[in-house]
Write a protein that holds these residues in place. Sequence first.
Motif, PDB file in Angstrom:
ATOM      1  N   GLN A   1      58.491 -80.887 -41.573  1.00 32.45           N
ATOM      2  CA  GLN A   1      59.069 -81.087 -40.239  1.00 32.45           C
ATOM      3  C   GLN A   1      58.079 -80.688 -39.144  1.00 32.45           C
ATOM      4  O   GLN A   1      57.918 -81.399 -38.150  1.00 32.45           O
ATOM      5  CB  GLN A   1      60.347 -80.255 -40.083  1.00 32.45           C
ATOM      6  CG  GLN A   1      61.512 -80.735 -40.890  1.00 32.45           C
ATOM      7  CD  GLN A   1      62.699 -79.812 -40.739  1.00 32.45           C
ATOM      8  OE1 GLN A   1      62.798 -79.070 -39.759  1.00 32.45           O
ATOM      9  NE2 GLN A   1      63.606 -79.851 -41.710  1.00 32.45           N
TER      10      GLN A   1
ATOM     11  N   ASN B   1      56.808 -83.807 -36.970  1.00 28.41           N
ATOM     12  CA  ASN B   1      57.557 -83.877 -35.718  1.00 28.41           C
ATOM     13  C   ASN B   1      57.173 -82.794 -34.703  1.00 28.41           C
ATOM     14  O   ASN B   1      57.609 -82.855 -33.557  1.00 28.41           O
ATOM     15  CB  ASN B   1      59.064 -83.756 -35.997  1.00 28.41           C
ATOM     16  CG  ASN B   1      59.551 -84.808 -36.961  1.00 28.41           C
ATOM     17  OD1 ASN B   1      58.981 -85.881 -37.051  1.00 28.41           O
ATOM     18  ND2 ASN B   1      60.600 -84.503 -37.692  1.00 28.41           N
TER      19      ASN B   1
ATOM     20  N   ARG C   1      58.377 -79.992 -34.500  1.00 24.34           N
ATOM     21  CA  ARG C   1      59.576 -79.212 -34.179  1.00 24.34           C
ATOM     22  C   ARG C   1      60.447 -79.114 -35.421  1.00 24.34           C
ATOM     23  O   ARG C   1      60.284 -79.880 -36.357  1.00 24.34           O
ATOM     24  CB  ARG C   1      60.342 -79.809 -33.003  1.00 24.34           C
ATOM     25  CG  ARG C   1      60.883 -81.189 -33.229  1.00 24.34           C
ATOM     26  CD  ARG C   1      61.576 -81.749 -32.005  1.00 24.34           C
ATOM     27  NE  ARG C   1      60.795 -81.726 -30.811  1.00 24.34           N
ATOM     28  CZ  ARG C   1      59.907 -82.662 -30.437  1.00 24.34           C
ATOM     29  NH1 ARG C   1      59.718 -83.709 -31.205  1.00 24.34           N
ATOM     30  NH2 ARG C   1      59.236 -82.556 -29.329  1.00 24.34           N
TER      31      ARG C   1
ATOM     32  N   GLU D   1      64.104 -79.446 -37.088  1.00 24.13           N
ATOM     33  CA  GLU D   1      65.372 -80.153 -36.860  1.00 24.13           C
ATOM     34  C   GLU D   1      66.509 -79.143 -36.777  1.00 24.13           C
ATOM     35  O   GLU D   1      66.601 -78.230 -37.583  1.00 24.13           O
ATOM     36  CB  GLU D   1      65.643 -81.147 -37.979  1.00 24.13           C
ATOM     37  CG  GLU D   1      64.635 -82.272 -38.048  1.00 24.13           C
ATOM     38  CD  GLU D   1      64.858 -83.157 -39.259  1.00 24.13           C
ATOM     39  OE1 GLU D   1      65.838 -82.936 -39.994  1.00 24.13           O
ATOM     40  OE2 GLU D   1      64.031 -84.049 -39.467  1.00 24.13           O
TER      41      GLU D   1
END
Length: 153
Positions: free
Chosen positions: A135, A139, A141, A143
């Motif tokens: 993650q 991304n 970040r 989730e």
Amino acid sequence: MSLVAAAARASRTRAPRANLCQLQARRCLGETTTGPAPLDIKANVKPAIEFFTKDPVSYTEFKQQCSSLRIFAFIGVNAAIVTSLFLDPPKSSYWRTYSPLYLLSSIGGAFGSKQPLFLTEKVEREVDVPDLYKQLSLNRRIEGAEAEEEEEH
């Protein structure tokens, strides 16, 4: 007279150079040891009391009174500091950890450890590290972390 005999005779009549240097370096201020020994408490009581009750006649008497009073001033100041720390200790965690009152318990805790020093079994964690890495790397970040921040505010 031979050269060796003349040198021997000259060395006996002249003072050695080290002694001349020591005599030249001496300041001759007249500060010889007088009065009671600095750590002789009983002998220093009288000059210390005379500091408050009697006017000194000479500088040496005044110096002895001050030297005798210095011992008792040192003891008094240190006793006041220790009493103040005992009656009103600082609130810091450092003082609580290393103060004389907790010294025995901390020494005992060092020898009687309740937990073993090394792990005896594998530690299970609730975090899925490979998924968390995926993650963050894709991304940038985590989730579900945004929803938790919004709930806190």
